[in-house]
Scaffold this active site. Structure first.
Site, PDB file in Angstrom:
ATOM      1  N   PRO A 143      17.691  36.345  45.290  1.00 63.08           N
ATOM      2  CA  PRO A 143      17.495  37.202  44.100  1.00 63.08           C
ATOM      3  C   PRO A 143      17.085  38.633  44.444  1.00 63.08           C
ATOM      4  O   PRO A 143      16.246  38.864  45.320  1.00 63.08           O
ATOM      5  CB  PRO A 143      16.391  36.480  43.329  1.00 63.08           C
ATOM      6  CG  PRO A 143      16.538  35.054  43.723  1.00 63.08           C
ATOM      7  CD  PRO A 143      16.954  35.069  45.159  1.00 63.08           C
ATOM      8  N   CYS A 144      17.675  39.582  43.697  1.00 63.41           N
ATOM      9  CA  CYS A 144      17.429  41.005  43.965  1.00 63.41           C
ATOM     10  C   CYS A 144      16.389  41.618  43.023  1.00 63.41           C
ATOM     11  O   CYS A 144      15.956  42.753  43.241  1.00 63.41           O
ATOM     12  CB  CYS A 144      18.731  41.794  43.857  1.00 63.41           C
ATOM     13  SG  CYS A 144      19.428  41.807  42.187  1.00 63.41           S
ATOM     14  N   THR A 145      16.002  40.887  41.973  1.00 61.91           N
ATOM     15  CA  THR A 145      15.125  41.468  40.947  1.00 61.91           C
ATOM     16  C   THR A 145      13.871  42.134  41.503  1.00 61.91           C
ATOM     17  O   THR A 145      13.520  43.251  41.084  1.00 61.91           O
ATOM     18  CB  THR A 145      14.731  40.395  39.912  1.00 61.91           C
ATOM     19  OG1 THR A 145      15.926  39.844  39.340  1.00 61.91           O
ATOM     20  CG2 THR A 145      13.882  40.985  38.819  1.00 61.91           C
TER      21      THR A 145
END
Length: 435
Positions: A131-133
């Protein structure tokens, strides 16, 4: 056990026209693996490939690396063994089930207990797009590695340590550079048997009329690397990246579907049905608009967008979009592309024939000259996905856009895989995978 299958030749798809609607430009853009093989000098190696190659992935989305690996190996792709994957997004899970054969182990969550059903097989390539969040430039207020959504990254490191693949690639947004030094230190300490480096790749430098800069961490077992590559692995990778620099004679419009295409027509009709319906707007958007207008000295903007693009107003979904476009067009005039999903101070507009801005899961690209929004199928094409061989019909336009925005770009993955294969000592790799 061979678990790759050619989607386009399956019996279930005999009645489906696959590929007749792709233009020559679109086909050449998607099926570019031969160019990457040639630039990497891999033809003589991959043409003789006969070693089973185990593949595992986590947080895989559409599992783009599996497509890229199949394209790269060409008629040798039957050597690929799909061993394991994990993906928590329901739409992506459905896409994986429909478009890839079932792996020996599949999980909906990377943290689910491993059953290691494939332990008798060696892992050749491991890929992950955690995940890049926490790291995205749109989220500057996060605690980065301390976020709950950063935990899958630590789990990928644990899995690499446990699986001991011959090579791996980890992908994330450029905001990940804020923590790259910390993560690289951890990787070097936890995985001392690997040569590890990272590169920033953007497909616009690889013959694509679209832009999407991403960080790729590359890992290769030191015992399997050619002598000249292991001496200075970072330089070896950097030199190979420069080999993939290639101009494009394509314009991004060459990748669009015709306006009469059923998918385009349906997308436009759906937008018109939803147009300007009252809904919950983000708090304080009018105040932000007034502040933006004041800072940029824009006055009396109301109606500017409607006069320039009268046919587009009925496709907008909110007053916020319309007011923001009024202000932007009042300030600079006609544009080519506008990402209406962002607030006014983040709304990116392209005023010339520059590359298409970065596709994100929630982006909504308004194409001014075409008089419509970019549809999800076109986003898949721009990401280099083989849309003539995958099942995309059951997915909504919004779902396809999110799948594309969450995916890796095929060209960038091809470049990373070429680097990995070029670094391998083929004899040592064959011996390692056969143990």
């Amino acid at each position: 056990m061979v678990v790759w299958r050619d989607i386009s030749s399956s019996e279930d798809d005999e009645d489906e026209p696959l590929g007749e609607w792709l233009t020559v430009e679109q086909s050449c853009y998607i099926y570019c693996a031969d160019e990457f093989r040639r630039k990497a000098g891999l033809n003589h190696i991959l043409d003789k490939w006969n070693t089973p190659l185990g593949y595992c992935s986590d947080c895989s989305g559409m599992d783009t690396p599996l497509y890229a690996l199949g394209m790269l190996l060409g008629d040798k792709k039957d050597c690929i063994q799909y061993l394991s994957n994990s993906e928590c997004n329901p739409a992506a899970q459905r896409f994986l089930r429909m478009n890839h054969p079932a792996p020996l182990q599949s999980k909906s969550d990377i943290f689910q207990k491993d059953t290691w059903q494939f332990r008798q097989s060696k892992v050749g390539i491991y890929a992950a797009g955690f995940p890049c969040t926490p790291f995205s430039s749109l989220h500057f207020d996060t605690s980065l590695l301390g976020e709950e959504q950063a935990k899958p990254m630590w789990e990928t490191i644990r899995r690499i340590k446990s699986l001991r693949p011959a090579a791996g690639l980890l992908e994330n947004v450029t905001g990940f550079k804020r923590v790259i030094n910390i993560v690289m230190d951890v990787l070097h300490k936890q995985l001392p048997e690997y040569k590890i480096t990272w590169v920033e790749l953007d497909q616009k430098n690889m013959g694509s009329p679209t832009t999407r800069s991403r960080v790729y961490i590359i890992l290769v077992l030191e015992e399997l690397i050619l002598r000249h590559a292991v001496i200075n692995f970072e330089k070896f990778v950097a030199d190979m990246v420069s080999d993939f620099d290639m101009p494009t004679d394509l314009h991004w419009r060459d990748l669009l579907l015709p306006k009469a295409h059923p998918v385009v027509k349906k997308t436009m009709e759906d937008r018109m049905r939803k147009t300007m319906k009252p809904g919950k707007q983000s708090a304080g958007w009018m105040k932000k608009h007034r502040e933006w207008a004041r800072n940029h000295k824009v006055t009396r903007a109301s109606g500017t967008f409607s006069k320039l693009y009268p046919g587009l107003v009925n496709q907008l979904s909110s007053r916020r979009e319309l007011k923001a476009l009024d202000l932007h067009t009042r300030r600079k005039g006609r544009f080519q592309i506008a990402n209406t999903s962002q607030s006014i101070h983040r709304m990116s507009l392209t005023y010339c024939d520059a590359p298409v801005p970065c596709l994100t899961p929630n982006c909504t690209f308004l194409l001014a000259k075409e008089g419509r929004f970019l549809c999800g199928l076109e986003a898949l094409i721009m990401m280099g996905m083989p849309v003539d061989q995958i099942k995309w019909e059951p997915f909504s336009d919004r779902a396809l856009m999110k799948l594309a925005g969450n995916g890796m770009h095929v060209r960038c993955v091809l470049a990373v895989l070429c680097i990995i294969f070029r670094a391998f000592n083929r004899q040592k790799l064959a011996e390692y995978l056969a143990r």
